[in-house]
Scaffold this motif. Sequence first.
Motif, PDB file in Angstrom:
ATOM      1  N   UNK A 180      25.128  15.772  60.907  1.00 45.13           N
ATOM      2  CA  UNK A 180      23.766  15.244  60.945  1.00 45.13           C
ATOM      3  C   UNK A 180      23.397  14.797  62.355  1.00 45.13           C
ATOM      4  N   UNK A 181      24.382  14.376  63.140  1.00 41.14           N
ATOM      5  CA  UNK A 181      24.095  13.844  64.465  1.00 41.14           C
ATOM      6  C   UNK A 181      23.806  14.883  65.529  1.00 41.14           C
ATOM      7  N   UNK A 211      17.008   7.445  55.482  1.00 42.89           N
ATOM      8  CA  UNK A 211      17.479   8.433  56.463  1.00 42.89           C
ATOM      9  C   UNK A 211      18.946   8.197  56.816  1.00 42.89           C
ATOM     10  N   UNK A 212      19.340   6.931  56.965  1.00 46.37           N
ATOM     11  CA  UNK A 212      20.741   6.620  57.275  1.00 46.37           C
ATOM     12  C   UNK A 212      21.666   6.991  56.125  1.00 46.37           C
ATOM     13  N   UNK A 261       8.204  -3.175  56.006  1.00 45.08           N
ATOM     14  CA  UNK A 261       9.338  -3.101  55.079  1.00 45.08           C
ATOM     15  C   UNK A 261       9.494  -1.691  54.528  1.00 45.08           C
ATOM     16  N   UNK A 262       8.398  -1.030  54.215  1.00 40.90           N
ATOM     17  CA  UNK A 262       8.484   0.342  53.713  1.00 40.90           C
ATOM     18  C   UNK A 262       9.033   1.294  54.779  1.00 40.90           C
ATOM     19  N   UNK A 263       8.628   1.092  56.024  1.00 46.03           N
ATOM     20  CA  UNK A 263       9.180   1.910  57.107  1.00 46.03           C
ATOM     21  C   UNK A 263      10.670   1.642  57.280  1.00 46.03           C
ATOM     22  N   UNK A 264      11.068   0.384  57.107  1.00 44.33           N
ATOM     23  CA  UNK A 264      12.495   0.049  57.172  1.00 44.33           C
ATOM     24  C   UNK A 264      13.258   0.742  56.043  1.00 44.33           C
ATOM     25  N   UNK A 265      12.681   0.756  54.832  1.00 43.09           N
ATOM     26  CA  UNK A 265      13.325   1.455  53.713  1.00 43.09           C
ATOM     27  C   UNK A 265      13.436   2.943  54.011  1.00 43.09           C
ATOM     28  N   UNK A 266      12.412   3.495  54.674  1.00 39.89           N
ATOM     29  CA  UNK A 266      12.486   4.902  55.084  1.00 39.89           C
ATOM     30  C   UNK A 266      13.673   5.118  56.024  1.00 39.89           C
ATOM     31  N   UNK A 267      13.890   4.168  56.939  1.00 37.33           N
ATOM     32  CA  UNK A 267      15.046   4.251  57.822  1.00 37.33           C
ATOM     33  C   UNK A 267      16.356   4.173  57.059  1.00 37.33           C
ATOM     34  N   UNK A 268      16.395   3.293  56.054  1.00 43.92           N
ATOM     35  CA  UNK A 268      17.591   3.180  55.214  1.00 43.92           C
ATOM     36  C   UNK A 268      17.852   4.505  54.508  1.00 43.92           C
ATOM     37  N   UNK A 270      19.171  -1.105  59.493  1.00 43.48           N
ATOM     38  CA  UNK A 270      18.986  -0.062  58.483  1.00 43.48           C
ATOM     39  C   UNK A 270      20.260   0.749  58.233  1.00 43.48           C
ATOM     40  N   UNK A 271      21.061   0.937  59.259  1.00 46.20           N
ATOM     41  CA  UNK A 271      22.258   1.764  59.110  1.00 46.20           C
ATOM     42  C   UNK A 271      23.296   1.064  58.230  1.00 46.20           C
ATOM     43  N   UNK A 272      23.562  -0.212  58.530  1.00 45.70           N
ATOM     44  CA  UNK A 272      24.525  -0.963  57.734  1.00 45.70           C
ATOM     45  C   UNK A 272      24.080  -1.143  56.300  1.00 45.70           C
ATOM     46  N   UNK A 273      22.772  -1.397  56.097  1.00 43.89           N
ATOM     47  CA  UNK A 273      22.250  -1.567  54.739  1.00 43.89           C
ATOM     48  C   UNK A 273      22.382  -0.266  53.952  1.00 43.89           C
ATOM     49  N   UNK A 274      22.158   0.862  54.613  1.00 44.60           N
ATOM     50  CA  UNK A 274      22.291   2.157  53.934  1.00 44.60           C
ATOM     51  C   UNK A 274      23.704   2.351  53.406  1.00 44.60           C
TER      52      UNK A 274
END
Length: 402
Positions: free
Chosen positions: A62-63, A30-31, A21-28, A150-154
């Motif tokens: 960014x891309x 970043x997004x 979950x913490x790694x997922x939050x890290x992805x969020x 993660x992208x949509x949640x961000x």
Amino acid sequence: MPRSSSFSSVAEPKTQWLEVILLWIAGVSAAMQFAKFSISFDTLLSHYDMGATSTGAALSAVGLAGLIFGVSAGMIASRVGYLKVLVGALLLGGTLSLIQSRLPSFDFLLITRLLEGFSQLGVVVTAPTLIAKLSAPQHRSLTMGLWGTFFGVAFAVSGWIGKGLLDNLGLQAVFLGHSLLIFTMGIVLFFMLRKHPVLNLLPVTGTQAGFLTQMLQVYRNPRSLLPSCVFLFYTFTLVSVLTYVPSLVGNASLTAWMLIVLPLVSTCGTFLAGAIAQYVMKPQRVALLAYSGVAVGISCAFVMSGTAWIFFMAIGVVVLCLGMVSGSSLAMIPILARSPNEQAQSYGLLAQFGNLGGTIGPPAFATAIATYGLSGLVVLVLCVCVCGVSFSVLSGRIQTAS
């Protein structure tokens, strides 16, 4: 058909849910490097007065790092160390957001956006690799499905909390808040994972061919190339729809809701596509139906553009189907890949093409909307759907031929 494993046969006996979950939050976090510019696009446009196309380029810059280094990023991370790359990428992102909170000149802002691309790429290459290794085999599809959101949640969180910061405290607060979040994730993950046994289980690549040789090998492999092409038109469209469409609805209340709801709808589409591809039909067919749904939704939005609520719902269908494209693209890779190495190359190419779409999409849509209004957006989306359907059909034929 059984799914291929992306990694070595050594697996964690239990899923390490907290770390995942913490790694997922890290992805969020970043997004949010995309999302923070999306929600503040109009404010940036007003502050810098550089025009929609130039400001759209700042959004998509960014891309560029992923566009250039996507395929080889995994090899680099395996040699430098996944945790080092992950933490370094998060700390770099935090530093750049802190600089942006000072609202520097537009040229310097654009430089920070280009550098943020390396931060974003470092996270999206290393975090899912670590998540897969921290997941038990029976949970791996679930945790990778979580990662795919993660992208949509961000965008949803940015539209909710970030928009509140923007309206009440201004542009600087948005960038400063993102800086604090991404810094925090880097520090927390460093102390949590630095002695974790998962870091001893990650594979290290052997001698690799030159960069151009690797690129040509991957591009010539249709099992790697076609899912990435399907994904390309998803990222080309989604960031632009989430950025530009809410301002076209003509209702301030609905615009605010769209910034929150549409990213969540996209996330639901990703989950839905994974479930359908798992139990009902091949992911290539899911992608074909999803792009068809995008075409129907955007056509309805154009016809009913004078009725705000119906326009809102039609755009919701568009975003739901775009989310399904994302989920089906990710599901294609383990089905089409013939080996773990080929699967890893496919994910790298997917990241590269995803960044290509995210880079060229916003300026293209900004120009189309500025020139032709809603009609320009609709025609461009319909062109995207034709391309997406074509590559989905070709992907289905590749699996049949295999």
